[in-house]
Enzyme design. Structure first.
Site, PDB file in Angstrom:
ATOM      1  N   ARG A   1       0.829  -1.218   0.000  1.00  0.00           N
ATOM      2  CA  ARG A   1       0.000   0.000   0.000  1.00  0.00           C
ATOM      3  C   ARG A   1       0.864   1.270   0.000  1.00  0.00           C
ATOM      4  O   ARG A   1       0.598   2.194  -0.784  1.00  0.00           O
ATOM      5  CB  ARG A   1      -0.954  -0.013   1.193  1.00  0.00           C
TER       6      ARG A   1
ATOM      7  N   ASN B   1      -6.144  -2.654   1.999  1.00  0.00           N
ATOM      8  CA  ASN B   1      -6.120  -4.102   2.187  1.00  0.00           C
ATOM      9  C   ASN B   1      -7.560  -4.566   2.332  1.00  0.00           C
ATOM     10  O   ASN B   1      -8.297  -4.071   3.189  1.00  0.00           O
ATOM     11  CB  ASN B   1      -5.345  -4.479   3.449  1.00  0.00           C
TER      12      ASN B   1
END
Length: 842
Positions: free
Chosen positions: A19, A37
């Site tokens: 990320r 996520n």
């Protein structure tokens, strides 16, 4: 033209800095959007100029973080989208998320990160929510990663706020699999939730330009885990532990995946005492060294071995020991050979699997090998211990023989109180048990001996894919299990030998945890043929269809599946013992096979195992079995040339075994390559009784190393036709060995000659099969192929015949790879059955 694209990324993309990578990539390209996520994958959207979005799409794969593994990226056009509002499908409902603030006092989770990329556009890292679990979601658990160079510099930089902090980590390193409690991977779903971030760590965690941006295990002395030694904390605890080791003591250290026992590797008294307390008289220990130069002073490394040693997994690497170092060089790093319990109403408990490395100056008896097991520090704590002590350390599993490695503080104190002089522990719980991985290199070919910390449970490809979720239950020794779904197989960590209730309980707990984390609910389970294996008994208790897979078919299928071999191949299994489909014991086999079935086309001659399991623990019994009961294939009886061997054994033992063999009392016969190694080791006077599995074979391989550059004439061998099979008459080899021994040929030369003969036999058996129409792709499997001289010569001879030769790399060639092979066979059979059913319905 401005476009908006949605993306879903599958693979190992949680817990590896994916990320933050997406955040930086989008920001650098001036794109707005979000990333999160979700379940076990990553989702997001990007919006901006079409050429920038195209560049983002390309670099999403090519520039992924080093610990990531991108398996699939799915894209979709987002048409008619409203301007980006900072919340996407992956984010939980706004009010609950927004109410947590910047730093949570209970869970330690920070608020979503929003930054202003180039051009003023906003890109968000959304907080992950558990969300609904999708039946088709693919979840991958990242493996632990050793401390990176940047964190190591901080560890030893005075003035840095993490100076000498043992738990330093960042996005590129630190605990992962051992701290994860649930997915999606966020701090609140790890054991780090017990440590709320301080203000300084929270700034790093939310700063897109910081390498700790969204590093979930991030911590510092102000807010993270703390060392403890009795009533001492922090630096004082570390100093006390260092003092105990320096004084010749043994300490228990809480590592990443479990407790480890540590002592001075150059102190023979300390090593001998560790052996006595751990009840491990000769089984080798691994040795941890400070850095690469320290490893180079003890062993010779090629480029492949160096890469393995310094990889983020930080495995134990079996290396060639340097000689002439004044006795300070750790010796004995074993090759590992597979042995299985013999069929019986109540199979005996197997002896433990070997572990590499043993300090030379230890007075405890141990075979001398030309390989040793070295590894580099994994964590900041390991680095601090080695820096303070400035000497190699024995670092071995924190357990007693046959028990699982301890992970719970209370259990560790109970199990190790009679072994360790003190405990260097900390307050971060270990969620999952992971022993140290073990690897080796044969030339430039890397091999995995034990797949554990740093390697497991990172998934492996499975081809053909599993049509239904399934499990491979594994074998009895070097146990692992495998969960497979679609084209991915998750091989669980090395559990050891399923010898007692504690190990069995550790297996069932690890299996349940892995099912929960991966989201896989098996609808079939594959298992070994042996009814006495605890893994088989467990599999048959599962309320799903069962797929029985022969032990050695699983070995060669594991190799074929790892390399994507979908058609027929020749499988060569050189192993200990496994139950054959005819009810006899196998171990030296040649198959024409594919992933669904096999046909035996060659084998080693059989010999009795006098006393069954006792013959495995006592190679002298195995040798007597060959002397008195070798399969009659035309070679002269061995008894005449074995007079010297018989004369050095206890006369009563000789007569008892002779009677057992003649009367066929408790003497199951086996065509085992591993037991042939045991026989030769005993005939040469190297080992008559073993204290751990594979000890005799280790001694025999070590003797080859002492032969130097000498290349003796291989021992004689014969291959004969018995019915439909080509059979290796091992009595011819043993007779030649005994005759040359009587003529005074040195043991190292004879050991080398035996390895050469076995390689020549393997090549001839394969050549005969190819002449009969067998495929020209050869898959090697079984624990004997961890033996460097054997594997090296077999590969060379088979390649000289123009054959394609494959051996497992990421999948262990020994029994640690059995569960993967079982899963591959089950997947192929179930797919074939489904296709057959569909064909009939048409």
């Amino acid at each position: 033209m401005r476009v908006t694209r949605g993306f879903t990324v599958h693979g190992t993309v949680q817990g590896v800095g994916f990320r933050p990578f997406v955040h930086r990539l989008a920001g650098g390209l001036g794109l707005s959007g979000w990333v999160a996520n979700v379940d076990g994958h990553v989702e997001g959207e990007v919006a901006g100029p079409a050429d920038a979005v195209a560049e983002f799409r390309r670099r999403l794969r090519t520039d992924a973080p080093v610990l990531a593994c991108v398996r699939e990226v799915r894209w979709n056009d987002v048409t008619g989208a409203a301007p980006f509002q900072g919340r996407g499908r992956g984010a939980p409902p706004g009010p609950a998320a927004a109410g947590q603030g910047a730093v949570s006092g209970s869970g330690g989770e920070t608020a979503p990160s929003t930054a202003q990329p180039r051009g003023g556009a906003a890109f968000d890292i959304r907080r992950s929510g558990p969300g609904p679990r999708s039946a088709t979601a693919r979840r991958e658990i990242p493996a632990d990663a050793a401390i990176c160079d940047a964190c190591l510099r901080e560890l030893f930089t005075p003035g840095d706020r993490r100076y000498r902090y043992p738990f330093v980590n960042c996005t590129d390193c630190g605990p992962r699999a051992t701290i994860i409690e649930d997915l999606p991977y966020d701090r609140v779903r790890t054991t780090m939730r017990r440590f709320p971030l301080c203000a300084d760590c929270a700034v790093e965690y939310t700063n897109a330009r910081d390498r700790r941006f969204h590093a979930e295990p991030v911590a510092c002395p102000a807010c993270g885990p703390t060392l403890a030694w009795e009533s001492l904390r922090g630096e004082r605890a570390l100093k006390a532990a260092v003092g105990a080791v320096a004084a010749g003591g043994i300490i228990a250290v809480k590592g990443l995946g479990g407790y480890q026992l540590v002592c001075d590797a150059t102190d023979p008294a300390a090593v001998a005492e560790l052996r006595r307390r751990k009840r491990r008289p000769t089984k080798p220990f691994a040795v941890m060294v400070r850095d690469v130069p320290a490893a180079g002073r003890l062993a010779r490394l090629n480029s492949t071995e160096l890469a393995l040693l310094t990889s983020s997994a930080r495995p134990v690497v079996l290396l060639r020991a340097r000689r002439g170092q004044g006795g300070a060089v750790p010796q004995v790093a074993p090759a590992v050979h597979s042995r299985q319990p013999v069929p019986a109403a109540h199979p005996g408990q197997p002896t433990p699997a070997p572990e590499p490395g043993l300090p030379t100056r230890s007075p405890a008896p141990a075979p001398v090998a030309d390989r040793l097991g070295l590894f580099l520090p994994t964590t900041g704590l390991h680095h601090l211990l080695l820096h303070e002590l400035d000497r190699p350390l024995v670092v071995t599993s924190g357990n007693l023989a046959d028990e699982p490695i301890a992970i719970d503080d209370t259990d560790a104190c109970r199990a190790l109180k009679g072994v360790a002089d003190g405990f260097l522990t900390h307050d971060r719980p270990i969620r999952a048990r992971y022993d140290d991985s073990v690897v080796a290199a044969v030339g430039r070919l890397p091999l995995t001996v034990r797949r554990a910390r740093g390697l497991a449970p990172a998934p492996l490809p499975l081809d053909p894919p599993a049509s239904v979720p399934l499990a491979g239950a594994g074998a009895q020794l070097k146990h692992t299990f495998t969960l497979a779904d679609a084209g991915v197989a998750h091989v669980g960590p090395h559990e050891g030998d399923l010898a007692d209730a504690a190990t069995y309980e550790a297996f069932t707990q690890a299996y349940a945890d892995m099912c929960r984390l991966t989201g896989i609910t098996p609808r079939a389970v594959a298992h070994d043929l042996h009814p006495g294996y605890l893994s088989t008994r467990w599999a048959l208790e599962q309320p799903v269809p069962h797929v029985a897979v022969q032990h050695h078919h699983a070995h060669v299928a594991a190799c074929a599946a790892e390399h994507g071999v979908r058609g027929p191949f020749l499988g060569v299994a050189c192993d200990g013992l496994g139950l054959g489909d005819d009810g006899t014991l196998w171990g030296g086999e040649v198959f024409v096979a594919d992933l669904t079935r096999y046909r035996r086309v060659g084998r080693f001659a059989t010999a009795p195992l006098p006393g069954g399991e006792a013959a495995v623990r006592h190679p002298s019994r195995m040798a007597l079995g060959h002397v008195f009961g070798a399969e009659p294939l035309g070679s002269p009886s061995l008894e005449r040339v074995a007079r010297g061997f018989l004369g050095r054994l206890d006369a009563r033992l000789v007569e008892v075994v002779r009677s057992m063999v003649e009367r066929e009392v408790n003497c199951p016969r086996a065509s085992s390559a591993g037991r042939l190694f045991d026989t030769v080791a005993s005939l040469l006077g190297l080992v008559d009784t073993v204290s751990y599995e594979g000890e005799a074979a280790v001694a025999l391989e070590a003797a080859v190393g002492r032969a130097g550059r000498d290349h003796p004439v291989p021992l004689r061998h014969r291959v004969v036709r018995v019915g439909s099979l080509w059979v290796y008459d091992s009595a011819a080899t043993l007779g030649d060995l005994l005759e040359r021994q009587a003529d005074g040929e040195p043991v190292p030369r004879l050991a080398a000659a035996f390895h050469s003969a076995l390689a020549a036999v393997t090549a001839e058996l394969v050549a005969r099969a190819v002449e009969d129409g067998a495929p020209r792709t050869v898959c090697l499997g079984g624990g004997c192929f961890v033996n460097v001289p054997l594997l090296t010569q077999v590969r060379r001879r088979l390649r000289a015949q123009g054959l394609r030769v494959l051996v497992g790399r990421a999948v262990p060639v020994g029994d640690g790879g059995i569960s993967y092979g079982q899963a591959a066979v089950a997947a192929a059979r179930l797919t074939e059955a489904q296709q057959g059913k569909a064909k009939k319905e048409r």
